[in-house]
Each structure stands twice: as C-alpha cells, then as structure tokens.
Design an enzyme around this catalytic site. Structure first.
Site, PDB file in Angstrom:
ATOM      1  N   TYR A   5     -62.285  78.717  -3.924  1.00 27.40           N
ATOM      2  CA  TYR A   5     -60.876  78.848  -3.550  1.00 27.40           C
ATOM      3  C   TYR A   5     -60.450  77.718  -2.623  1.00 27.40           C
ATOM      4  O   TYR A   5     -59.359  77.181  -2.731  1.00 27.40           O
ATOM      5  CB  TYR A   5     -60.654  80.207  -2.881  1.00 27.40           C
ATOM      6  CG  TYR A   5     -59.282  80.383  -2.285  1.00 27.40           C
ATOM      7  CD1 TYR A   5     -58.144  80.367  -3.097  1.00 27.40           C
ATOM      8  CD2 TYR A   5     -59.117  80.563  -0.917  1.00 27.40           C
ATOM      9  CE1 TYR A   5     -56.886  80.527  -2.556  1.00 27.40           C
ATOM     10  CE2 TYR A   5     -57.849  80.720  -0.365  1.00 27.40           C
ATOM     11  CZ  TYR A   5     -56.747  80.702  -1.192  1.00 27.40           C
ATOM     12  OH  TYR A   5     -55.496  80.852  -0.638  1.00 27.40           O
ATOM     13  N   LYS A   6     -61.338  77.343  -1.720  1.00 24.52           N
ATOM     14  CA  LYS A   6     -61.011  76.285  -0.778  1.00 24.52           C
ATOM     15  C   LYS A   6     -61.220  74.891  -1.377  1.00 24.52           C
ATOM     16  O   LYS A   6     -60.937  73.886  -0.721  1.00 24.52           O
ATOM     17  CB  LYS A   6     -61.837  76.449   0.507  1.00 24.52           C
ATOM     18  CG  LYS A   6     -61.443  77.693   1.321  1.00 24.52           C
ATOM     19  CD  LYS A   6     -62.351  77.898   2.513  1.00 24.52           C
ATOM     20  CE  LYS A   6     -62.049  79.210   3.251  1.00 24.52           C
ATOM     21  NZ  LYS A   6     -60.754  79.253   3.929  1.00 24.52           N
ATOM     22  N   GLU A  41     -56.088  75.505  10.381  1.00 20.90           N
ATOM     23  CA  GLU A  41     -54.686  75.864  10.562  1.00 20.90           C
ATOM     24  C   GLU A  41     -54.580  76.886  11.682  1.00 20.90           C
ATOM     25  O   GLU A  41     -55.177  77.956  11.612  1.00 20.90           O
ATOM     26  CB  GLU A  41     -54.127  76.487   9.283  1.00 20.90           C
ATOM     27  CG  GLU A  41     -54.029  75.505   8.142  1.00 20.90           C
ATOM     28  CD  GLU A  41     -53.547  76.151   6.848  1.00 20.90           C
ATOM     29  OE1 GLU A  41     -53.276  75.397   5.907  1.00 20.90           O
ATOM     30  OE2 GLU A  41     -53.461  77.395   6.781  1.00 20.90           O
ATOM     31  N   ASN A  46     -57.039  79.738  10.123  1.00 22.15           N
ATOM     32  CA  ASN A  46     -57.546  79.645   8.772  1.00 22.15           C
ATOM     33  C   ASN A  46     -58.161  78.253   8.654  1.00 22.15           C
ATOM     34  O   ASN A  46     -57.900  77.376   9.478  1.00 22.15           O
ATOM     35  CB  ASN A  46     -56.418  79.840   7.762  1.00 22.15           C
ATOM     36  CG  ASN A  46     -56.950  80.119   6.366  1.00 22.15           C
ATOM     37  OD1 ASN A  46     -58.135  80.401   6.183  1.00 22.15           O
ATOM     38  ND2 ASN A  46     -56.073  80.025   5.388  1.00 22.15           N
ATOM     39  N   HIS A  76     -49.387  85.776  -1.346  1.00 23.33           N
ATOM     40  CA  HIS A  76     -50.824  85.831  -1.058  1.00 23.33           C
ATOM     41  C   HIS A  76     -51.671  86.130  -2.293  1.00 23.33           C
ATOM     42  O   HIS A  76     -52.903  86.220  -2.202  1.00 23.33           O
ATOM     43  CB  HIS A  76     -51.126  86.901   0.003  1.00 23.33           C
ATOM     44  CG  HIS A  76     -50.805  86.449   1.396  1.00 23.33           C
ATOM     45  ND1 HIS A  76     -49.749  86.944   2.121  1.00 23.33           N
ATOM     46  CD2 HIS A  76     -51.381  85.518   2.183  1.00 23.33           C
ATOM     47  CE1 HIS A  76     -49.707  86.354   3.299  1.00 23.33           C
ATOM     48  NE2 HIS A  76     -50.684  85.478   3.368  1.00 23.33           N
ATOM     49  N   ARG A  78     -53.573  83.501  14.220  1.00 24.63           N
ATOM     50  CA  ARG A  78     -54.870  83.572  13.561  1.00 24.63           C
ATOM     51  C   ARG A  78     -55.225  82.162  13.123  1.00 24.63           C
ATOM     52  O   ARG A  78     -54.374  81.275  13.089  1.00 24.63           O
ATOM     53  CB  ARG A  78     -54.851  84.519  12.367  1.00 24.63           C
ATOM     54  CG  ARG A  78     -53.987  84.039  11.228  1.00 24.63           C
ATOM     55  CD  ARG A  78     -53.991  85.023  10.072  1.00 24.63           C
ATOM     56  NE  ARG A  78     -55.280  85.066   9.396  1.00 24.63           N
ATOM     57  CZ  ARG A  78     -55.594  84.333   8.323  1.00 24.63           C
ATOM     58  NH1 ARG A  78     -54.725  83.474   7.829  1.00 24.63           N
ATOM     59  NH2 ARG A  78     -56.762  84.433   7.747  1.00 24.63           N
TER      60      ARG A  78
END
Lengths: 346, 320
Positions: free
Chosen positions: A316-317, A265, A225, A193, A223
C-alpha cells in the site's frame, strides 16, 4: 532567534536536505520496534522546544522552499486547490486559525493586527504585507483558503460536517503521498479512506469518525502517518505519477542513503468555530536515510520496523521494490542493541 | 478524550423573560472571551446547590459573533427532575456555574439555498443564534415560530424587530396554525428545513416532510430527550467492579457520575452517541429512550445510551 530559511529544491536537482537542528526537529513516528496501522489520535498539545510539536502550526527551515514548490505545482495544475461554494465560512475560519497561530508562535516572521474586521497581515519571509477585510473575499488576491495556504507549509483539507458524516469539500493539496483532491473532493469520510488496507475490517474508521464528529473547539488532535519517498519530492501525486513513479527503479545499494526518504505526515485536526467544519492538516516531513543514521536509536528502530512490516502495508505504501535494499543499508546501522521506548533520540 | 472541557462562568444577567422562562447571560470568570461557536450549538450547565444538582444541555442563543458572553434560556418544567427548577430558584445574578465547551449537533447546512426554520415554544433558542449567523452571512432564511400565547412566548417581538417579515408567528390561543403543508409545498430545490420544539411537533414536521417527498438530508432536527423517570434499578459496572443504584428520577449516567466515575458524554439527551455503552449482560428489559441507536441495535440488547435509557429486570451489567 529567527529561523534561517534555506534555498533548496524538491525537484530537478533535489538540493533539499536537513540541517542537524532539522533532523532533531523531525517527528520520528515509531515508538517501538514494530508498526501496525492504528488510530493513534492524541491531543495536539505543545511538545518539547525545538520539536515539530512545539507550536500548533510548525514553521521550519524549509518554509520558503516549500511555498515556492507549492506555487510551481499550482501554476501547472490549478485543480490542486478546490473549494465547494458552501465552504466559504470554513475558509475564513482557516484564515483566522493559521494567521493567529503563526503570528503567536513566530512573531519575528509573521504579524497579525486585528481591528474588528480590518486585518493587517505581514509575512516577512515571503515579503507579503496586506490589509484586508475579514469576511470579504474581494479584499484578498486569492480566495481565503488559497491565500493563507500559499503561506503555510503542509496540505489542508476542510471537512464539512453534516448527516452524521464528514465530507471532503475543500482543500489545498500539493505535497501529497499519492492521493488526489480532485478525485476525492465531495467524498465522505469512509469513501476517501476506502483504499486503506486492513483498517476497515477492525472498525478503525467507525471509531475515528465517531471521535471526529464530536471534536470540540479549542481541543485539536493529531496523529502521525508515514511512508517512504524516493528523492526529496513533496509532490508525489497521482496526477504526476509519470514523473515520480519511475524514481523507485533508480534505487541502488550505493545510493540508498541519499535517495530513500522516510516521509512522515503530522496530521492535525481542529474544529472550526463558525462553520462547525473540521480542518485536517497534513504536514509532510522528509528525512534521508543518511540523516536518519545520525540518530542511532532511529536507524536501529527503522531497520526493525521495515523488516517486520506486514506485506499488505508495504505494498500500500509502495515500498516493495526498494524495501529490501533499504533494510540491508539500515542493517549496517543496527548493532542489535535494545532501543528505549518512545520516539525521542536517546 | 473523556468528558468535554469545562469553563467557569458568572451569571451577569438573570431575567424572567416569561413566567416560566429565565434567560441567563454568562461571562467567563478567568478570561475575557469564551470559545467561538456556531449557530445551533449547545452547552451543558453543571451546578450544585447542597443536595440539589443539575447537569442539563441548553442551546446557546446569543450571537455567534459575540464571544464576550453566552446566553441561554431555561424553561421551568413543572414535572421536571428538579434541574430546571433549581436554576430558576437558585441561579441569579452573580452566581458562578460551570459549563462545557460548546458542541454543535444541530449545525446549519451550508449547501442550502434557502433555510426554513420551524420552532415550537422553547425550541426557539438554537434559532436565535442561527438567525444571527444566517442574517450576517446574507443567507435566505425564514423563521416560523409557534407558541401557546403572546404572553408565554419568548423573544418573538425581538426577532420580529431584527428580521421583520422573515419571522412568522403562530399563537395557539388565537387558533393560528403553522401552515406546514403549504410551507413545504413549492419550495425551490436546495431548500433545507430545521425543526426544534416539543417531541410531538418534531414528529409531525418530519412525517409531513417525508410524506411531501423531502429527502432526509434536507430535514434537520434537534431532539434532546430529558431522561425519563422510572423505577429504581441496580447497575453492575464490570470494569470498576461496583454496583450502583439508579434512582427513579436520575439517569444511569447521573448515578454513575455521582459515584465518582466520569464516562464520556456530550448532549445528555440521547442524540449524540458519545455515551454509548456496551451491555455485558441484561437479564430483563432495556428501555431505550434515545434517538441514536438504530432499531436493530436496540433490539440486539448489546448497547445502551446511558444518558436517557433505563432498565427493568433482574440484572444489568455494563462494560464500564
């Protein structure tokens, strides 16, 4: 009623699209008009009929095409599937989890018959009918994890638990959002991570790890994402960056609706019974901006989320280059009306 | 997620294996199968009989390949807080009790090329399940089991029958000593060591292994501390705005549960970290009895494991 599996592609001519049912099936991730990284773990409990949460393992109209795409990736790059030798018990645990879940949820497509260790598995969409001995790898055509994950949508990682940490010691990863199993294999929870911005400082990974180490059998969690992908590509791996990285330069105000995809996701985690390992599944869903716009609440909300996204997260994405064009396109589908709480369409 | 999932079970066998050890076989009341588990897992038994009450962790000692029933062994502890005595006195064939879904805090390390299991007394129980699993998976293992004497030692004959020369027994009353130094010497690279037994034995094994140069990652232990008794003290709960009295023979966790609050827990023995609680104010001395917090964390006075740790002083406020 069985699913109608579509013949479509995630490369080349990119014929992938979502039917109206698949759009409503999409796990839209934003419960409010802004977004910040959070642990956001909840029980992986059955959700509404027709939603991506209805069953523990979701199979949808893209199943056959997803599995074809996986086979192509593996033929080009066998290192997308790796497993360290001590994970063999966890691999069999995964076979049991997936075959049981798929056959219980979709009996018209999958059948599992167990007689002690003599198992019989029928996968009708892929034309597979195999008898094998549970626990005996020589009776399958692939090692157990590879065998079953060639037949199940989404990427899978098997995490070994030892020394108060989790270790990425096994996985089938062919449809990832820019991370590499070959790079991460053998890493600890915080090591893999490490690239995530902002979250380390607020202790998110300490809390998440402590939670996961205490996960119980029969109590899976999930979760969501998200990121964005240009063209409907499942395989946006670092290994193939030279093939998809330049896609980001091809977005124009005219083609945003068809080229820009929200990629969600659905990440689910299960404690595995006999290995005490954890399976981490990462099921990716793609939806075109044009398809998002068919649900007014979702296009209003996505517009507002992208407008207020912290720049570190956008970077980041990998959205920076086309973020503004997408915001401008979505603005036409945001009349400023308030949105209702929660993720479901109004 | 709060407290672990609970399962209602019925006792179908209650056998005095030795004068002090009672074996219970547990089957589910409402379904045919219990959750699968892995060798080394434990469950927390919850049973109430009038004013008497027990909520203790016990290792699952049956085969992980039998999900029709669980088996546990309960040692009657003479100076116990009454939990084990309650099970010995009142839990019999037909009794229904509640257990938690299994959790494994003492798992097999599957990287090991050889497993050396060291048990002392009742510490044999997790190894009963582990040996069943290692044997079925064809692993290289050996069990070294120390007991006081042949009569009070449990299951050693059964284990010898199952695993033959892989089981080594040592009886105190025959002056047989577990040859630890020799055992640790000359093991092949990739050997892992597991120990479960009395606190003194665990300390001895850990110290000897470290002295012999074994890496910590290759040495595993299961150490459930029973909540030690002490003086009565009061705990103020900041969130629920209540003050609870903790009696001499109960833990903070038990006192809080008795007041109807359900904090998180898993092991109830100071090992797993789930009941870690923030200390808002402590005017006095925190008695840390857990094996979870680091020495620095204990010294900081900001955290407390409420399953085993106590307090002595004027005022304790917890973030609960």
């Amino acid at each position: 009623m069985g699913l109608m599996f579509k013949d479509e592609t995630y490369r080349g001519d990119f014929t992938f699209y979502n039917s109206p049912e698949a759009i409503r099936h999409f796990p839209f991730p934003f419960h409010e008009d802004k977004y910040m990284y959070a642990v956001n773990i909840e029980p992986h409990a059955p959700g509404p009929k027709g939603s991506a949460y209805e069953f523990p393992i979701d199979v949808d109209e893209h199943y056959v095409a997803d599995m074809k795409d996986r086979a192509i990736v593996l033929a080009e790059d066998p290192l997308r599937c790796q497993s360290l030798p001590h994970m063999i018990t966890a691999e069999w645990d995964l076979v049991e989890l997936l075959m049981t879940s798929m056959s219980e949820a979709y009996p018209e497509h999958f059948t599992l018959t167990r007689n002690g260790d003599a198992w019989h598995w029928i996968n009708r969409p892929l034309g597979i009918d195999d008898e094998f001995t549970f626990g005996d790898t020589s009776t399958l055509r692939y090692p157990p994890m590879e065998y079953i994950t060639r037949q199940c949508q989404g990427d899978f990682c098997l995490l070994d638990q030892r020394d108060g940490d989790l270790w990425m010691d096994s996985g089938m990863v062919t449809s990832q959002a820019d991370w590499s199993l070959d790079f991460d294999i053998g890493m600890s929870f915080k090591e893999w991570h490490a690239p995530v911005p902002l979250a380390h400082e607020v202790g998110i990974f300490d809390r998440a790890l402590k939670f996961l180490l205490a996960m119980q059998i029969g109590r899976p969690v999930r979760r969501l994402n998200w990121t964005m992908t240009i063209n409907p590509r499942l395989d946006t791996s670092p290994e193939n960056y030279h093939k998809w990285g330049t896609d980001r330069t091809t977005v124009t105000p005219e083609n945003v609706g068809d080229k820009v995809h929200l990629r969600v996701e659905l990440q689910a985690l299960w404690r595995l019974p006999r290995s005490n390992a954890i399976v981490f599944s990462i099921r990716g869903y793609l939806i075109k901006m044009r398809e998002v716009a068919t649900i007014p609440k979702w296009s209003r909300r996505l517009h507002r989320v992208l407008k207020t996204l912290p720049p570190e997260l956008a970077a980041y994405k990998g959205l920076t280059r086309y973020q503004q064009m997408t915001i401008d396109w979505l603005a036409k589908h945001d009349d400023g009306a308030p949105t209702t709480p929660g993720v479901w369409p109004e | 997620m709060s407290a672990p999932a609970e399962i209602r079970v019925r006792v179908t066998e209650a056998e005095a294996v030795t004068p002090a050890i009672k074996r219970l076989k547990l089957v589910p009341v409402t379904s045919n199968a219990l959750p699968d588990f892995s060798g080394g897992a434990h469950t927390v038994v919850h049973y109430t009989d009038g004013p008497r009450h027990v909520r203790n962790p016990y290792s699952l000692m049956g085969s992980p390949f039998d999900s029709s029933a669980y088996q546990i062994s309960v040692l009657r502890v003479p100076d116990s807080r009454g939990g084990s005595a309650l099970i010995h006195d009142s839990v019999n064939e037909g009794t229904e009790i509640t257990i938690t879904s299994p959790i494994n805090l003492f798992p097999i390390d599957r990287r090991a090329r050889r497993h050396i299991l060291i048990a002392g007394g009742i510490g044999i129980t997790p190894f009963m399940a582990m040996t069943a699993q290692l044997d079925r998976e064809g692993a290289d293992f050996q069990l070294h089991y120390a007991m006081r004497c042949r009569d009070t030692g449990a299951y050693w004959k059964v284990l010898q029958g199952l695993y033959g020369h892989r089981v080594h027994t040592y009886f105190d009353d025959s002056n047989q000593t577990l040859p630890l130094t020799r055992l640790l010497d000359g093991q092949p690279l990739g050997t892992h060591l597991y120990v479960c037994g009395p606190a003194g034995m665990i300390d001895w094994v850990l110290k000897t292994a470290r002295h012999a140069g074994w890496p910590d990652e290759n040495v595993h232990y299961e150490r459930f501390a029973a909540p030690p008794p002490g003086n009565t003290f009061a705990v103020e709960l900041a969130k629920s705005k209540r003050t609870i009295e903790v009696g001499p023979r109960e833990s903070v966790l038990e006192a809080i549960e008795a007041a109807g609050i359900e904090p998180q827990f898993l092991c109830r023995g100071g090992a797993c970290g789930q009941c870690e609680t923030a200390v808002v104010c402590a005017d006095g001395t925190l008695q840390h009895n857990d094996h979870y917090l680091s020495d620095d964390e204990k010294a900081s006075g900001k955290k407390m494991m409420i399953c085993v740790s106590r307090f002595e002083g004027a005022r304790l406020v917890l973030d609960l």
